[in-house]
Design a protein around this motif. Structure first.
Motif, PDB file in Angstrom:
ATOM      1  N   LEU A  25       2.617   2.350  -3.949  1.00  0.00           N
ATOM      2  CA  LEU A  25       0.978   2.796  -4.334  1.00  0.00           C
ATOM      3  C   LEU A  25       0.843   4.025  -4.217  1.00  0.00           C
ATOM      4  O   LEU A  25       0.657   4.599  -5.047  1.00  0.00           O
ATOM      5  N   VAL A  26       0.775   4.126  -2.423  1.00  0.00           N
ATOM      6  CA  VAL A  26       0.563   5.718  -2.042  1.00  0.00           C
ATOM      7  C   VAL A  26       1.774   6.835  -3.166  1.00  0.00           C
ATOM      8  O   VAL A  26       1.522   7.620  -3.356  1.00  0.00           O
ATOM      9  N   VAL A  73      -5.545   5.355  -2.441  1.00  0.00           N
ATOM     10  CA  VAL A  73      -5.742   4.355  -3.242  1.00  0.00           C
ATOM     11  C   VAL A  73      -6.961   3.700  -3.271  1.00  0.00           C
ATOM     12  O   VAL A  73      -7.430   3.283  -4.312  1.00  0.00           O
ATOM     13  N   CYS A 119      -8.785   4.888  -5.657  1.00  0.00           N
ATOM     14  CA  CYS A 119      -8.730   4.729  -6.660  1.00  0.00           C
ATOM     15  C   CYS A 119      -8.699   3.447  -7.693  1.00  0.00           C
ATOM     16  O   CYS A 119      -8.687   2.922  -8.931  1.00  0.00           O
ATOM     17  N   SER A 123      -2.452  10.656  -9.335  1.00  0.00           N
ATOM     18  CA  SER A 123      -3.957   9.694  -9.473  1.00  0.00           C
ATOM     19  C   SER A 123      -4.333   8.434 -11.503  1.00  0.00           C
ATOM     20  O   SER A 123      -4.271   9.639 -12.091  1.00  0.00           O
ATOM     21  N   LEU A 155       0.805   7.299  -6.375  1.00  0.00           N
ATOM     22  CA  LEU A 155      -0.353   7.627  -7.081  1.00  0.00           C
ATOM     23  C   LEU A 155      -0.345   9.498  -6.135  1.00  0.00           C
ATOM     24  O   LEU A 155      -1.645  10.517  -6.341  1.00  0.00           O
ATOM     25  N   CYS A 211      -4.608   5.734   2.874  1.00  0.00           N
ATOM     26  CA  CYS A 211      -5.819   5.222   2.191  1.00  0.00           C
ATOM     27  C   CYS A 211      -6.342   5.089   1.462  1.00  0.00           C
ATOM     28  O   CYS A 211      -7.184   4.448   0.664  1.00  0.00           O
ATOM     29  N   VAL A 269       0.639  -1.476   0.026  1.00  0.00           N
ATOM     30  CA  VAL A 269       0.012  -0.032  -0.177  1.00  0.00           C
ATOM     31  C   VAL A 269       0.860   1.401  -0.572  1.00  0.00           C
ATOM     32  O   VAL A 269       0.574   2.576  -0.977  1.00  0.00           O
TER      33      VAL A 269
END
Length: 412
Positions: free
Chosen positions: A81-82, A128, A131, A89, A85, A125, A78
């Motif tokens: 991914l953050v 994510v 998205c 995004s 993004l 969070c 995670v």
């Protein structure tokens, strides 16, 4: 192979050509347990051909039985991914294979929902979660049991051999039985938690693509069919693709044309869902920033009051007196007769007097003597209806009020 934890890595389209651009769309691949990079190459190449980058996660076998270790891998995933993004995004699709949801993905979902606390920022969070635009299940989900772990451990896709040796099978079954004896209650709790987490994704309002086979010995078709049916009952948009003879995690290898068509159509739909979600979130943000009606009314009233007070204070340096609709400089009017509002301003700086039709003309102006009567008849004729009186340019043109007349003051 028998450890815990896992690893993840990027496979980006632009990195192959030496570019350093950002992702435009991401497939997060949750590979089956103890798999290797080469086992996912065909699937990653498929996503690449459809212009989606891949973030691949390989989880170890014991993650199924050690949720804390699975949570560590999920937290790192995670965080990765953050970072991506926050730069831009983009739509995200979770693609799971075999035991991938059991070993990692469901922990990722719990972190995003705030159920599993790993110290990550909730705003990150939420970024994510917003998205996520779809879920792909290939040869999964499978039920969370220790027997499943034993069968996965000795399966050809795990051991990379067509037929595992019998001693190895016996050892795996013995370990599974021991785990049942020691952690039976814990397994039941994890099982309920696992299915509840998968069903909770229905609140994201995203589509599902489920790929399965009747010939799958590890992911029974009935289990997968029940899962798809339950999602549909909850209001999910589910597409179930079933084959008759393809083995576990071998659907793409045996049915390339159909598999690619299904995945291509699904990723296009996921991109469309992402755009809709983004617009909806933007509209909600605008509503939160827009002041309420009371605040708008209050600001409008205060603006009107301040504007009027400013006009009252000065008009070309002359104090103003307000009436019904006009503003009249005090210095330009000698006197007026009547109670009604309204005003006029002479173009040639001459003073004006307003008379009301309700008054008697003899009472309003009374000449004295013969000379006064003569001047009165000359300068003030009986009919004044056709007189041309110009209103103040600042007051604007206005209809003459019925029952009111204006005359010029005599210079004598």
């Amino acid at each position: 192979m028998w450890g815990y934890g896992g690893k993840y890595y990027w496979r980006k389209r632009n990195s192959q050509g030496g570019g350093g651009g950002r992702c435009e769309a991401i497939v997060v691949v949750f590979a089956w347990m103890s798999s290797e990079e080469r086992n996912l190459k065909n699937h990653v190449d498929l996503y690449d051909s459809l212009l989606w980058d891949s973030l691949v996660c390989h989880s170890q076998f014991l993650n199924m039985f050690l949720p804390d270790k699975a949570a560590d891998v999920a937290s790192d995933l995670v965080s990765e991914l953050v970072k991506e993004l926050k730069a831009k995004s983009v739509p995200i699709v979770f693609a799971s294979f075999s035991g991938g949801p059991n070993a990692c993905m469901y922990k990722v979902l719990q972190i995003l929902e705030g159920v599993c606390d790993t110290g990550l920022n909730q705003d990150d969070c939420r970024l994510v979660r917003n998205c996520i635009s779809g879920f792909i299940y290939d040869s999964c989900p499978v039920d969370f049991t220790s027997d499943l772990g034993a069968r996965l451990a000795v399966h050809p896709t795990t051991l990379k051999m067509s037929k595992p040796p019998k001693p190895f099978v016996w050892a795996a079954n013995g370990i599974a039985s021991s785990l049942d004896y020691v952690f039976l209650n814990r397994f039941e709790s994890q099982r309920a938690e696992f299915w509840q987490t998968l069903y909770s994704t229905i609140t994201m309002r995203v589509p599902y693509l489920i790929l399965c086979s009747e010939n799958d010995d590890l992911a029974p078709y009935q289990t997968i069919h029940n899962f798809a049916t339950r999602l549909q009952e909850l209001g999910g948009n589910v597409k179930l693709v079933k084959w008759n003879d393809s083995p576990h995690v071998g659907h793409y290898r045996y049915n390339q044309v159909d598999y690619k068509a299904a995945v291509s159509d699904f990723l296009s739909k996921a991109a469309s869902v992402y755009l809709q979600k983004t617009r909806s979130l933007d509209r909600e943000a605008m509503k939160e920033e827009t002041p309420c009606d009371d605040e708008i009314t209050e600001s409008t009233q205060s603006f009107g009051a301040s504007s009027t007070s400013g006009l009252n204070r000065s008009f070309n340096g002359t104090p103003l007196v307000t009436t019904d609709h006009f503003f009249v400089p005090r210095s330009t009017v000698g006197y007026y007769v009547g109670n009604g509002g309204g005003s006029v301003q002479d173009e040639h700086k001459q003073d004006l007097i307003r008379l009301s039709s309700a008054q008697n003309e003899d009472d309003a102006v009374k000449p004295n003597g013969v000379l006064g009567q003569m001047l009165f008849d000359v300068y003030i004729p009986k009919n004044v209806e056709d007189w041309d009186v110009k209103l103040s340019e600042n007051a604007g043109r206005s209809r003459r009020r019925q029952g009111k007349r204006f005359i010029r003051r005599s210079r004598l």
